[in-house]
Design a protein around this motif. Structure first.
Motif, PDB file in Angstrom:
ATOM      1  N   ASN A  46     -12.222   8.556 -14.989  1.00  0.00           N
ATOM      2  CA  ASN A  46     -12.953   9.396 -14.026  1.00  0.00           C
ATOM      3  C   ASN A  46     -13.955   8.576 -13.230  1.00  0.00           C
ATOM      4  OD1 ASN A  46     -11.566  11.684 -14.810  1.00  0.00           O
ATOM      5  ND2 ASN A  46     -13.133  12.356 -16.292  1.00  0.00           N
ATOM      6  N   GLN A  47     -14.654   7.648 -13.899  1.00  0.00           N
ATOM      7  CA  GLN A  47     -15.638   6.815 -13.209  1.00  0.00           C
ATOM      8  C   GLN A  47     -14.947   5.895 -12.207  1.00  0.00           C
ATOM      9  OE1 GLN A  47     -18.951   6.788 -13.106  1.00  0.00           O
ATOM     10  NE2 GLN A  47     -18.830   5.106 -11.620  1.00  0.00           N
ATOM     11  N   ILE A  48     -13.805   5.313 -12.592  1.00  0.00           N
ATOM     12  CA  ILE A  48     -13.061   4.416 -11.684  1.00  0.00           C
ATOM     13  C   ILE A  48     -12.581   5.196 -10.460  1.00  0.00           C
ATOM     14  CG2 ILE A  48     -11.005   2.969 -11.453  1.00  0.00           C
ATOM     15  CD1 ILE A  48     -11.308   2.276 -14.438  1.00  0.00           C
ATOM     16  N   LYS A  49     -12.130   6.429 -10.668  1.00  0.00           N
ATOM     17  CA  LYS A  49     -11.686   7.261  -9.543  1.00  0.00           C
ATOM     18  C   LYS A  49     -12.841   7.569  -8.603  1.00  0.00           C
ATOM     19  CE  LYS A  49      -7.716   9.568 -11.678  1.00  0.00           C
ATOM     20  NZ  LYS A  49      -7.160  10.865 -12.147  1.00  0.00           N
ATOM     21  N   ARG A  50     -14.026   7.862  -9.163  1.00  0.00           N
ATOM     22  CA  ARG A  50     -15.196   8.144  -8.317  1.00  0.00           C
ATOM     23  C   ARG A  50     -15.550   6.947  -7.441  1.00  0.00           C
ATOM     24  NH1 ARG A  50     -16.972  11.254 -12.831  1.00  0.00           N
ATOM     25  NH2 ARG A  50     -18.024   9.470 -13.782  1.00  0.00           N
ATOM     26  N   GLU A  51     -15.283   5.765  -7.951  1.00  0.00           N
ATOM     27  CA  GLU A  51     -15.552   4.548  -7.179  1.00  0.00           C
ATOM     28  C   GLU A  51     -14.450   4.242  -6.174  1.00  0.00           C
ATOM     29  OE1 GLU A  51     -16.345   1.218  -9.687  1.00  0.00           O
ATOM     30  OE2 GLU A  51     -17.760   2.300 -10.953  1.00  0.00           O
ATOM     31  N   GLY A  52     -13.376   5.038  -6.216  1.00  0.00           N
ATOM     32  CA  GLY A  52     -12.251   4.784  -5.312  1.00  0.00           C
ATOM     33  C   GLY A  52     -11.368   3.670  -5.791  1.00  0.00           C
ATOM     34  N   GLY A  53     -11.452   3.362  -7.078  1.00  0.00           N
ATOM     35  CA  GLY A  53     -10.709   2.244  -7.629  1.00  0.00           C
ATOM     36  C   GLY A  53      -9.276   2.548  -7.976  1.00  0.00           C
ATOM     37  N   MET A  54      -8.889   3.863  -7.907  1.00  0.00           N
ATOM     38  CA  MET A  54      -7.497   4.227  -8.203  1.00  0.00           C
ATOM     39  C   MET A  54      -7.232   5.649  -7.743  1.00  0.00           C
ATOM     40  SD  MET A  54      -7.476   4.964 -12.313  1.00  0.00           S
ATOM     41  CE  MET A  54      -5.870   5.771 -12.216  1.00  0.00           C
ATOM     42  N   THR A  55      -5.954   5.976  -7.608  1.00  0.00           N
ATOM     43  CA  THR A  55      -5.521   7.328  -7.274  1.00  0.00           C
ATOM     44  C   THR A  55      -5.112   8.029  -8.560  1.00  0.00           C
ATOM     45  OG1 THR A  55      -3.231   6.663  -6.958  1.00  0.00           O
ATOM     46  CG2 THR A  55      -4.681   6.465  -5.056  1.00  0.00           C
ATOM     47  N   ASP A  56      -4.512   9.192  -8.423  1.00  0.00           N
ATOM     48  CA  ASP A  56      -4.037   9.900  -9.618  1.00  0.00           C
ATOM     49  C   ASP A  56      -2.782   9.259 -10.192  1.00  0.00           C
ATOM     50  OD1 ASP A  56      -6.045  11.799  -9.633  1.00  0.00           O
ATOM     51  OD2 ASP A  56      -4.988  13.091  -8.216  1.00  0.00           O
ATOM     52  N   SER A  57      -2.146   8.382  -9.398  1.00  0.00           N
ATOM     53  CA  SER A  57      -0.904   7.738  -9.843  1.00  0.00           C
ATOM     54  C   SER A  57      -1.205   6.474 -10.633  1.00  0.00           C
ATOM     55  CB  SER A  57      -0.033   7.398  -8.632  1.00  0.00           C
ATOM     56  OG  SER A  57       1.067   6.629  -9.041  1.00  0.00           O
ATOM     57  N   MET A  58      -0.370   6.240 -11.648  1.00  0.00           N
ATOM     58  CA  MET A  58      -0.514   5.019 -12.443  1.00  0.00           C
ATOM     59  C   MET A  58       0.389   3.905 -11.926  1.00  0.00           C
ATOM     60  SD  MET A  58      -2.722   5.375 -14.877  1.00  0.00           S
ATOM     61  CE  MET A  58      -2.240   4.095 -16.011  1.00  0.00           C
ATOM     62  N   GLU A  59       1.145   4.171 -10.844  1.00  0.00           N
ATOM     63  CA  GLU A  59       2.139   3.221 -10.371  1.00  0.00           C
ATOM     64  C   GLU A  59       1.527   1.872  -9.999  1.00  0.00           C
ATOM     65  OE1 GLU A  59       4.451   4.829  -7.246  1.00  0.00           O
ATOM     66  OE2 GLU A  59       5.366   6.387  -8.487  1.00  0.00           O
ATOM     67  N   GLU A  60       0.303   1.914  -9.430  1.00  0.00           N
ATOM     68  CA  GLU A  60      -0.307   0.670  -8.990  1.00  0.00           C
ATOM     69  C   GLU A  60      -0.571  -0.286 -10.151  1.00  0.00           C
ATOM     70  OE1 GLU A  60      -4.582   1.310  -7.863  1.00  0.00           O
ATOM     71  OE2 GLU A  60      -3.996   3.399  -8.195  1.00  0.00           O
ATOM     72  N   PHE A  61      -0.684   0.240 -11.361  1.00  0.00           N
ATOM     73  CA  PHE A  61      -0.942  -0.610 -12.521  1.00  0.00           C
ATOM     74  C   PHE A  61       0.345  -1.031 -13.225  1.00  0.00           C
ATOM     75  CE2 PHE A  61      -4.782   1.854 -11.862  1.00  0.00           C
ATOM     76  CZ  PHE A  61      -5.723   0.846 -11.799  1.00  0.00           C
ATOM     77  N   GLU A  62       1.456  -0.474 -12.754  1.00  0.00           N
ATOM     78  CA  GLU A  62       2.741  -0.825 -13.331  1.00  0.00           C
ATOM     79  C   GLU A  62       3.498  -1.796 -12.446  1.00  0.00           C
ATOM     80  OE1 GLU A  62       4.780   2.819 -14.028  1.00  0.00           O
ATOM     81  OE2 GLU A  62       3.115   3.689 -15.134  1.00  0.00           O
ATOM     82  N   VAL A  63       3.005  -1.982 -11.207  1.00  0.00           N
ATOM     83  CA  VAL A  63       3.660  -2.903 -10.292  1.00  0.00           C
ATOM     84  C   VAL A  63       3.472  -4.340 -10.791  1.00  0.00           C
ATOM     85  CG1 VAL A  63       3.663  -3.831  -7.944  1.00  0.00           C
ATOM     86  CG2 VAL A  63       3.361  -1.381  -8.322  1.00  0.00           C
ATOM     87  N   LYS A  64       4.533  -5.118 -10.712  1.00  0.00           N
ATOM     88  CA  LYS A  64       4.475  -6.506 -11.161  1.00  0.00           C
ATOM     89  C   LYS A  64       3.441  -7.279 -10.359  1.00  0.00           C
ATOM     90  CE  LYS A  64       7.550 -10.475 -11.827  1.00  0.00           C
ATOM     91  NZ  LYS A  64       6.900 -11.420 -10.913  1.00  0.00           N
ATOM     92  N   LYS A  65       2.598  -7.997 -11.045  1.00  0.00           N
ATOM     93  CA  LYS A  65       1.546  -8.768 -10.392  1.00  0.00           C
ATOM     94  C   LYS A  65       2.139  -9.944  -9.623  1.00  0.00           C
ATOM     95  CE  LYS A  65      -1.953  -6.463 -12.160  1.00  0.00           C
ATOM     96  NZ  LYS A  65      -2.883  -5.686 -11.323  1.00  0.00           N
ATOM     97  N   ARG A  66       1.463 -10.367  -8.545  1.00  0.00           N
ATOM     98  CA  ARG A  66       1.891 -11.527  -7.767  1.00  0.00           C
ATOM     99  C   ARG A  66       1.755 -12.764  -8.640  1.00  0.00           C
ATOM    100  NH1 ARG A  66       3.264 -13.247  -2.891  1.00  0.00           N
ATOM    101  NH2 ARG A  66       2.125 -14.780  -1.647  1.00  0.00           N
ATOM    102  N   THR A  67       2.748 -13.633  -8.578  1.00  0.00           N
ATOM    103  CA  THR A  67       2.751 -14.830  -9.409  1.00  0.00           C
ATOM    104  C   THR A  67       2.712 -16.082  -8.540  1.00  0.00           C
ATOM    105  OG1 THR A  67       5.158 -15.064  -9.452  1.00  0.00           O
ATOM    106  CG2 THR A  67       4.156 -13.610 -11.115  1.00  0.00           C
ATOM    107  N   SER A  68       2.480 -17.227  -9.177  1.00  0.00           N
ATOM    108  CA  SER A  68       2.483 -18.490  -8.447  1.00  0.00           C
ATOM    109  C   SER A  68       3.870 -18.777  -7.878  1.00  0.00           C
ATOM    110  CB  SER A  68       2.039 -19.637  -9.358  1.00  0.00           C
ATOM    111  OG  SER A  68       2.912 -19.786 -10.453  1.00  0.00           O
ATOM    112  N   SER A  69       4.922 -18.345  -8.591  1.00  0.00           N
ATOM    113  CA  SER A  69       6.286 -18.545  -8.085  1.00  0.00           C
ATOM    114  C   SER A  69       6.535 -17.709  -6.834  1.00  0.00           C
ATOM    115  CB  SER A  69       7.305 -18.209  -9.173  1.00  0.00           C
ATOM    116  OG  SER A  69       7.226 -19.138 -10.243  1.00  0.00           O
ATOM    117  N   ASP A  70       5.941 -16.506  -6.770  1.00  0.00           N
ATOM    118  CA  ASP A  70       6.029 -15.698  -5.548  1.00  0.00           C
ATOM    119  C   ASP A  70       5.393 -16.449  -4.384  1.00  0.00           C
ATOM    120  OD1 ASP A  70       7.190 -13.577  -6.961  1.00  0.00           O
ATOM    121  OD2 ASP A  70       5.231 -12.700  -7.432  1.00  0.00           O
TER     122      ASP A  70
END
Length: 505
Positions: free
Chosen positions: A462-486
Motif C-alpha cells: 500500500n505504501q509503495i502504491k501511494r508513492e506511485g511505485g507500482m500499479t495493481d498489476s504484478m506483471e512489472e515484477f515478473e518481467v525479465k530484468k535487462r542483462t549485460s547480454s541484452d
C-alpha cells in the motif's frame, strides 16, 4: 669557462649510460632498488615476443628475470599474482593497455592506456607491434631481427593484403619450405604457422610462460620450443586440430547458427562450439571474402563488442572509415541509459575479482582512482562511476579493430537482492529503492528472514502504491530484468547501423 677533458674509457661509459637511460626512464635507479624482475604479458604472438625482448633488455641492464605471467583483459586481469611481498622483484607490464599500481615499468603500443600510475616508467608508442618498440627503440642494441619484427608486426596489425596473405595461409598449421617463393615470402609463411600453433596451444597451462623464459629472441626458437612442448606434454596433434578447424568453418557457414551478412558487414553473436585448434578469428573472412567489416558480440561472462576491417581486402579501410570514432558514437547513443546505471567500487571489485584468490593482485581503491578517478562522473562521496564513463575507459583499439569492453559489469545484478526464493507477492518490497523508512525496514527483514506476515506485505504494498511505485498489476515484477547480454546485443546492432550509414555516405 673550464674545459673538461674525458678519457676514452670515460666517454665510453658516458655513452653507454646515456643509451641505457634513453630506453626506459629511471632504469638505472630502478636497478639500484631491484635486482630481479617479473614480466607480465598479453596472450598472443606480440605479447610473447615483447616479453622475450623485455627479458633480454632487462638482462642487459643487469636485472635477473626470474618469472613471467600472462595477463588478459577482463576478470583475468585482476587474478594475476601479487607482486613479491618483500619488494625484491620488479613487476614489469608489456603489450597491455591497462596499467596497475604495482607496475614499475609499462610499455604498450595501443591507441589509449588507462590506470597508469604517475610513478611508473612508461614507454607508450603507437606502432604495429610492441616488440618493435622494445627491440628497435628502447633497447640500445637490436634484439629480434628486422625480418622477425616485420612478420610479428604484420601479424599483430593484420597487414595481410600488402603481403598477399590469404585466410588459408593464416589458418595453416604446417610449414613447408616453398622453393618457388622468395626468402621473405617463406619467412612470412613460417611466421604465420608459428603464430597459428601458439594460439592453438595458448590455453595449455604454463605454455606461453615456458616460451618466454626459454626461447631465444627469434621466431625459429619459439617455433622449435612449441613443437617440443607439443610432443613432450602430449598436446593435441596437428591433424586433429586441422579436422576441428574444418568442422568449425563448416559450422560458422550456417547462417542460422553462425555468421549473418548485412550488405558488406558480417555479424556474429558468440563464437559457436569450439574444439582444440578449431577457432580462428579470420574464419568469417574465409567464408565471406567480399565482406568489408565484421562486428562480433560476446555476451556474459566476456561482455564485449568488437568491430574489425577485413584485412585481406585492398580497401580494408573502406572509404577511410575509422572504427574508433564509430565506437565512440555508439556509446554516445546509449549515454542516457548508461548514465543512469551507477557502478560502485564495491560492485566493480566484486565482478573484477570473480577469478581472483588470496594470492591475486585484486582490484583496489588505488586501481579505482587510477582508472576512473579522473572521469567526469566519478563521485568521491559514493566512490562510484556511471556505466557510460566505465565503458569509455575500458574500450579502445586501432583504426581497423576496436572494442567496447567491460559490458559484463553493467546489469550484472550484483547490486540487486536475491529474490528467486521469495514469495511472489513480496517482490515489490524486495525491489523497493525508495526512501520510506517503513518499507526499507520491511525490505531488510524480508531479505534477512526470507518472508513477511500477510499484514506486513499488504502494508508495504500500500505504501509503495501511494508513492506511485507500482500499479495493481504484478506483471512489472515478473518481467525479465535487462542483462549485460541484452546490452551487448543492442550495442552490437547499433554499431552495425551506424557503420552501415557511414558506408552509405
Amino acid at each position: 669557462m673550464n674545459t673538461v677533458i674525458l678519457s676514452e674509457s670515460q666517454v665510453d661509459r658516458l655513452v653507454q649510460k646515456l643509451l641505457n637511460e634513453s630506453g626506459i626512464r629511471n632504469i638505472n635507479s630502478l636497478l639500484e632498488r631491484y635486482k630481479k624482475a617479473k614480466i607480465y604479458f598479453h596472450q598472443d604472438l606480440d605479447g610473447v615476443t615483447t616479453a622475450i625482448a623485455m627479458r633480454d633488455y632487462l638482462k642487459d641492464q643487469g636485472f635477473q628475470v626470474v618469472d613471467c605471467e600472462i595477463i588478459q583483459y577482463g576478470e583475468k586481469e585482476w587474478a594475476i599474482k601479487k607482486a613479491d611481498a618483500d619488494g625484491e622483484v620488479m613487476p614489469v607490464l608489456v603489450d597491455f593497455a591497462h596499467g596497475k599500481v604495482m607496475f614499475e615499468i609499462h610499455t604498450d603500443h595501443h591507441d589509449t592506456q588507462s590506470g597508469v600510475e604517475g610513478h611508473t616508467s612508461t614507454n607508450f608508442k603507437q606502432a604495429k607491434s610492441n616488440v618493435e618498440t622494445i627491440s628497435q627503440v628502447i633497447s640500445p642494441k637490436e634484439i629480434f631481427t628486422n625480418d622477425d619484427i616485420f612478420v610479428i608486426s604484420m601479424v599483430d596489425s593484420a597487414k595481410f593484403v600488402e603481403n598477399k596473405v590469404t585466410p588459408k595461409m593464416v589458418m595453416n598449421f604446417v610449414y613447408n619450405f616453398d622453393k618457388d617463393k622468395t626468402l621473405r615470402e617463406n619467412k612470412i609463411l613460417f611466421g604465420l604457422v608459428t603464430n597459428k600453433l601458439l594460439l592453438a596451444y595458448k590455453n595449455y597451462p604454463e605454455f606461453m610462460e615456458y616460451l618466454v623464459m626459454n626461447s631465444e629472441a627469434s621466431l625459429i626458437s619459439i617455433y622449435n620450443n612449441i613443437k617440443k612442448l607439443a610432443v613432450d606434454r602430449h598436446y593435441a596433434d596437428v591433424d586433429t586440430m586441422q579436422k576441428n578447424q574444418d568442422e568449425f568453418i563448416k559450422q560458422r557457414g550456417d547462417e542460422n547458427k553462425g555468421i549473418k551478412k548485412f550488405g558488406n558487414i558480417l555479424v556474429q553473436y558468440g563464437l559457436g562450439k569450439m574444439k582444440k585448434g578449431s577457432y580462428d578469428r579470420y574464419v568469417p573472412f574465409e567464408l565471406y571474402p567480399d565482406a568489408d567489416f565484421l562486428v562480433t558480440g560476446l555476451g556474459a561472462p566476456v561482455g564485449m563488442v568488437q568491430a574489425s576491417c577485413n584485412p585481406y581486402k585492398e580497401n580494408r579501410a573502406l572509404k577511410g572509415i575509422d572504427l574508433g570514432p564509430i565506437k565512440d558514437k555508439v556509446l554516445e547513443e546509449f549515454k542516457p541509459e548508461l548514465d543512469k546505471e551507477i557502478l560502485s567500487f564495491k560492485i566493480i571489485k566484486k565482478i573484477a575479482e570473480r577469478e581472483a584468490n588470496e594470492n591475486s593482485v585484486g582490484f583496489t581503491q588505488k586501481d579505482m582512482m587510477a582508472m576512473y578517478g579522473n572521469t567526469p562522473s566519478y563521485d568521491p562521496n559514493t566512490n562510484s562511476i556511471t556505466a557510460y564513463d566505465f565503458l569509455k575507459a575500458n574500450s579502445g583499439g586501432h583504426k581497423c579493430i576496436t572494442n567496447i569492453s567491460g559490458i559484463n559489469f553493467v546489469y550484472s545484478g550484483y547490486d540487486k537482492p536475491y529474490v528467486k526464493d521469495l514469495p511472489k507477492e513480496t517482490l515489490p518490497i524486495a525491489n523497493y529503492e525508495g526512501t520510506n523508512t517503513f518499507v526499507k525496514d520491511l525490505k531488510s527483514k524480508l531479505l534477512k528472514f526470507r518472508s513477511l506476515s500477510e499484514k506486513q506485505v499488504q502494508a508495504g504494498i500500500n505504501q509503495i502504491k501511494r508513492e506511485g511505485g507500482m500499479t495493481d498489476s504484478m506483471e512489472e515484477f515478473e518481467v525479465k530484468k535487462r542483462t549485460s547480454s541484452d546490452l551487448v546485443k543492442d550495442l552490437q546492432n547499433k554499431f552495425v547501423e551506424i557503420l552501415q550509414s557511414k558506408i552509405n555516405g
